[in-house]
Design a protein around this motif. Structure first.
Motif, PDB file in Angstrom:
ATOM      1  N   MET A 120       0.845  -1.051  -0.097  1.00 25.14           N
ATOM      2  CA  MET A 120      -0.216  -0.469  -0.123  1.00 25.14           C
ATOM      3  C   MET A 120       1.175   1.123  -0.181  1.00 25.14           C
ATOM      4  O   MET A 120       1.850   1.080   0.384  1.00 25.14           O
ATOM      5  CB  MET A 120      -0.960   0.268   0.891  1.00 25.14           C
ATOM      6  CG  MET A 120      -1.508  -0.744   1.431  1.00 25.14           C
ATOM      7  SD  MET A 120      -2.868  -0.788   0.611  1.00 25.14           S
ATOM      8  CE  MET A 120      -4.390  -0.937   2.220  1.00 25.14           C
ATOM      9  N   HIS A 172      -3.323   0.708  -3.287  1.00 26.74           N
ATOM     10  CA  HIS A 172      -2.489  -0.427  -3.722  1.00 26.74           C
ATOM     11  C   HIS A 172      -1.337  -1.066  -4.939  1.00 26.74           C
ATOM     12  O   HIS A 172      -0.925  -1.646  -4.916  1.00 26.74           O
ATOM     13  CB  HIS A 172      -3.797  -1.387  -3.580  1.00 26.74           C
ATOM     14  CG  HIS A 172      -4.648  -1.128  -3.380  1.00 26.74           C
ATOM     15  ND1 HIS A 172      -4.557  -2.340  -1.917  1.00 26.74           N
ATOM     16  CD2 HIS A 172      -6.132  -1.374  -2.677  1.00 26.74           C
ATOM     17  CE1 HIS A 172      -5.565  -1.615  -1.145  1.00 26.74           C
ATOM     18  NE2 HIS A 172      -6.080  -1.258  -1.707  1.00 26.74           N
ATOM     19  N   ARG A 187       4.606  -4.456   3.817  1.00 21.97           N
ATOM     20  CA  ARG A 187       3.507  -5.466   3.584  1.00 21.97           C
ATOM     21  C   ARG A 187       3.162  -6.664   4.808  1.00 21.97           C
ATOM     22  O   ARG A 187       4.292  -7.467   5.053  1.00 21.97           O
ATOM     23  CB  ARG A 187       3.752  -5.894   1.885  1.00 21.97           C
ATOM     24  CG  ARG A 187       3.737  -5.394   1.068  1.00 21.97           C
ATOM     25  CD  ARG A 187       4.058  -5.967   0.030  1.00 21.97           C
ATOM     26  NE  ARG A 187       4.082  -4.522  -1.057  1.00 21.97           N
ATOM     27  CZ  ARG A 187       4.821  -4.619  -1.692  1.00 21.97           C
ATOM     28  NH1 ARG A 187       6.326  -5.684  -2.376  1.00 21.97           N
ATOM     29  NH2 ARG A 187       4.859  -4.085  -3.133  1.00 21.97           N
ATOM     30  N   THR A 188       2.059  -6.987   4.794  1.00 20.18           N
ATOM     31  CA  THR A 188       2.018  -7.939   5.813  1.00 20.18           C
ATOM     32  C   THR A 188       1.339  -9.059   5.424  1.00 20.18           C
ATOM     33  O   THR A 188       1.808 -10.678   5.981  1.00 20.18           O
ATOM     34  CB  THR A 188       0.999  -7.317   7.032  1.00 20.18           C
ATOM     35  OG1 THR A 188      -0.582  -7.207   6.226  1.00 20.18           O
ATOM     36  CG2 THR A 188       1.748  -6.695   8.114  1.00 20.18           C
ATOM     37  N   SER A 189       1.005  -9.374   4.185  1.00 21.05           N
ATOM     38  CA  SER A 189       0.994 -11.062   3.185  1.00 21.05           C
ATOM     39  C   SER A 189       0.859 -10.880   2.445  1.00 21.05           C
ATOM     40  O   SER A 189       1.150  -9.640   1.910  1.00 21.05           O
ATOM     41  CB  SER A 189      -0.752 -10.888   3.862  1.00 21.05           C
ATOM     42  OG  SER A 189      -1.740 -10.552   3.167  1.00 21.05           O
ATOM     43  N   ASP A 230      -1.358  -8.596  -0.202  1.00 21.16           N
ATOM     44  CA  ASP A 230      -0.610  -7.566  -0.231  1.00 21.16           C
ATOM     45  C   ASP A 230       0.318  -7.169  -1.358  1.00 21.16           C
ATOM     46  O   ASP A 230       0.615  -5.256  -1.740  1.00 21.16           O
ATOM     47  CB  ASP A 230      -0.014  -6.792   1.095  1.00 21.16           C
ATOM     48  CG  ASP A 230      -0.840  -6.922   2.417  1.00 21.16           C
ATOM     49  OD1 ASP A 230      -2.524  -6.283   2.165  1.00 21.16           O
ATOM     50  OD2 ASP A 230      -0.719  -7.033   3.403  1.00 21.16           O
TER      51      ASP A 230
END
Length: 78
Positions: A1, A17, A49-51, A54
């Protein structure tokens, strides 16, 4: 993001995004409020980014294609 931040206007764009979407926010802001010029102090805020979700869409597609290719290669080999 990503988010676009203009320090002169003290505004931050909604979350984008992809870099392409971010560039649209940035261009639109520059055109509307700065006559197309680059304001001093503008910058891009990139959140960590966490996953997997993302990741940009292009990278998710490339990863899916790679996984499918590996599965097909394994099936052909065995």
């Amino acid at each position: 993001m990503y988010r676009y931040r203009c320090e002169q206007c003290r505004t931050t764009s909604p979350a984008a995004h992809s870099r392409h979407e971010l560039n649209r926010h940035r261009s639109s802001h520059r055109d509307l409020f700065h006559g197309g010029h680059i304001p001093d102090g503008e910058h891009v805020i990139a959140s960590q980014r966490t996953s997997l979700l993302d990741l940009p869409r292009e990278q998710r597609i490339a990863a899916a294609v790679l996984v499918v290719a590996l599965v097909v290669a394994c099936l052909i080999r065995f």
